[in-house]
Design an enzyme around this catalytic site. Sequence first.
Site, PDB file in Angstrom:
ATOM      1  N   ASN A  91       0.840  -1.198   0.000  1.00 14.47           N
ATOM      2  CA  ASN A  91       0.000   0.000   0.000  1.00 14.47           C
ATOM      3  C   ASN A  91       0.882   1.258   0.000  1.00 14.47           C
ATOM      4  O   ASN A  91       2.112   1.154   0.073  1.00 14.47           O
ATOM      5  CB  ASN A  91      -0.927  -0.030   1.218  1.00 14.47           C
ATOM      6  CG  ASN A  91      -0.162   0.228   2.504  1.00 14.47           C
ATOM      7  OD1 ASN A  91       0.956  -0.253   2.674  1.00 14.47           O
ATOM      8  ND2 ASN A  91      -0.756   0.967   3.412  1.00 14.47           N
TER       9      ASN A  91
ATOM     10  N   CYS B 189       1.838   3.516   2.127  1.00  9.99           N
ATOM     11  CA  CYS B 189       2.810   3.750   3.222  1.00  9.99           C
ATOM     12  C   CYS B 189       3.749   2.584   3.459  1.00  9.99           C
ATOM     13  O   CYS B 189       4.629   2.655   4.337  1.00  9.99           O
ATOM     14  CB  CYS B 189       2.062   4.099   4.501  1.00  9.99           C
ATOM     15  SG  CYS B 189       1.205   5.679   4.412  1.00  9.99           S
TER      16      CYS B 189
ATOM     17  N   GLU C 104       3.353  -0.502   4.673  1.00 14.60           N
ATOM     18  CA  GLU C 104       3.227  -1.469   5.759  1.00 14.60           C
ATOM     19  C   GLU C 104       2.299  -2.632   5.434  1.00 14.60           C
ATOM     20  O   GLU C 104       2.193  -3.580   6.227  1.00 14.60           O
ATOM     21  CB  GLU C 104       2.722  -0.768   7.044  1.00 14.60           C
ATOM     22  CG  GLU C 104       1.229  -0.523   7.127  1.00 14.60           C
ATOM     23  CD  GLU C 104       0.762   0.713   6.386  1.00 14.60           C
ATOM     24  OE1 GLU C 104      -0.413   1.082   6.532  1.00 14.60           O
ATOM     25  OE2 GLU C 104       1.573   1.299   5.645  1.00 14.60           O
TER      26      GLU C 104
END
Length: 799
Positions: free
Chosen positions: A307, A309, A311
């Site tokens: 995704n 970001c 994580e």
Amino acid sequence: MEIAETLSENVMKVLKARYLIKQDGKQETPDQMFRRVAKTVAIADNEYNDFNIVESEEKFYKLMKNFEFLPNSPTLMNAGATLGQLSACFVLPVEDNTSSILEAVKTQAIVQKTGGGTGFSFSKLRPEGDQVGSTGSVASGPVSFMQLFDKCTQVIKQGGKRRGANMGILSIEHPDIIEFIEMKRNNMNLDEQAKIMKEFNISVAITEQFMSELRNDENHKFINPRTGNEVLKCEDCGKNIFLNDKNIFDVCKLCGGNPKRIKAKELWEKIIQYAWECADPGLIFIDKINNSLSNPVREHFTIESTNPCGEVPLLPNESCNLGSINVVKFINATNDDIDWNKLRESVRDTIHFLDNVVSVNKYPTNEIKEMSHNMRRLGLGVMGFADLLSKIGIKYGTEKSYQFARNLMKFISEVAWKMSEDLAEKRGTFPYWDKSDFAKTQKRVRNVNCTIIAPTGSIGTIASCSPGIEPHFALVYVRHSRIKERSEEFEELHHLNEFFKEVLSEKGITLDKEKILEISKNGGSIQDITWIPQTVKDMFPIASDLSGEKHVLMQSAFQEFVDDGVSKTINLPNEATVEDVNKAYNLAYNTHCKGITVYRDGCLDLQVLETEKTKNLRESKNAEGAHILSGGYIRPEYLIGRTYRFTYNNSGLFITINKDENGVPREVFIERGKSVDEEKAAYEGMGRLISIALQSNIDVSSIIKTMRGIQTKNISWHQTKGNSIPIRSVPDAVAHALADTIHNEQVEVINNEQEVKVNISKTEEKINVKKQCEMCGENSLIHSEGCSKCLSCSYSSCG
């Protein structure tokens, strides 16, 4: 009492701008929002008849109302609303054909319109210069296609409430990885509209093979994803060189340079340098991810991207819904530890909540719905961790804090998996369970994953807690937030750590405006401020007080007991060195981390969280920017150059090329004898445009390739070193001069006004050695782009 009466002005601004639904001219309250979400999510219990739906709704409502737990933003925005799309994270497939690329852009627009963020791996796209079909044309490469996705996001505002976010990933094995690594390097010097890939985070997918090459100081192999064959680089212009029809590497078609391999160390150093300069690229350790709990179905499916970001590693067309427990709400009565029993019940309830979300979610496409139901991936994490440490007296960045993090996450993970097993007994396992590692041990679970640590920037603001597992960013800071209605402008939300204020008050210290400003000018840190007691300083270290090593060790401590990934920015002070970044990236690989992102304070011209210190740094850089030429290049007082003299169409043509201290061409001036005003203006304009391109770090070889061979009806022959070269036009002459500039290895200082004759390099001669044309008899036959071509009669061996 209504929740709204207890919330700060900043929280209410965010809620009103993004989360509270308006209907018939009235806007719901925060209470009504939480009730709407709880009611919608609890409906899934009817499908399984395993919980009392009324009791579930009440449990979910109280968790959110008390800010003990919040789901990701799309769930708060869309549950019970028309859109009904509740997931934050998506990964979309991009295959090596136009149809797949355009379909991915279409799905990206749909997902981002409903509030989701998208991740892509561009590693399957054929590299720049590779063959396209049987047409003889060549591919432009993944970096060019990425800009199509970037532009899509710029015109799609997520759910009508927030701008989209993306992750772009390219494998370290891809031949275009250097262009990928460098593509955002100059954004700091460009106007907002000219910035490259500004809606993307980018990360390099690092393999175990590459890390082995790096350790052993070996060459790295680039692999063409279309053919599986190795690709080499031109030693002169750096472009891709492919195997020819005889299965050997020829010289570069662009400049005639020889093929070569590149050391893994050289690539690593580029990654480190640009991460230091502009915070991109980050790294994901792709083999680590696929061999971990992130992918229990690795024998059937491969994870390629994450995704935005980083994580949440996901399979193509998979989504994930996130939620975070606000751990500061679970401190025991004596303020020295967690209330573990209370936390246990909340973890069980939140896993129940998130599994229900998978069922009631309205997915953007059928393909995403199918994969998401087959996996039932959940993302339960934590927020408020720094607040928790401050309140129970553990200093962030100490061994005690790392051990506390391990104990906390181990507990949450064990309880979450136990709840997933209990749900499986009543609701069944996730459909792909029989393809997973769980089937081998007969561990029946409802979900492929249970835990993820998200950044929680928005929901952390709503809960008035520190985001995710991050340390306090600063004790006094400004958050730039796009919450103005029908505007892309940022609004400043001013923050003061309230618990810090309370602690000082207990010690008889009042925070007045002067003291607050002093802290802000100190970057939000209190470590060097004399009037603050040491005991308070130990309670409130901020991100820039911590070394990169301490940031990474905290990320690793959580990752030990997290199924998927951990969102953690390795925040470094502005004065951090390139070597500091290198140490952080190496440490991340050698610990439990699955990826890493660094951010050096002030390295970008706009950052979401800012202190007075960072603001002053940014404004000083903007002041310097007043002397930046078009394209972002800062011109020194003088440059060293040379003027090339050609004869074209019976008149003199003078081309001056100035280079910077590193020998890189930065300016081009073109003058022509006997030219009228219109021609002079055209030549000046051409020179300015080429100069802007050079100052914007456009590859010189690309400019040469674009201009070389532009032909008019007049062809002049220029004599140099006993050879003749054809000058087909003024742009063609500029290309020859630029080629000589970048390929001439002799180093000498030449005065600005000195004229030199064109010294065609060996590379240039290799391209333009003429033979006799069998069609017209002229000595005008050259080898170009894989074909024999006659410059006199236009004969070509390629037809």
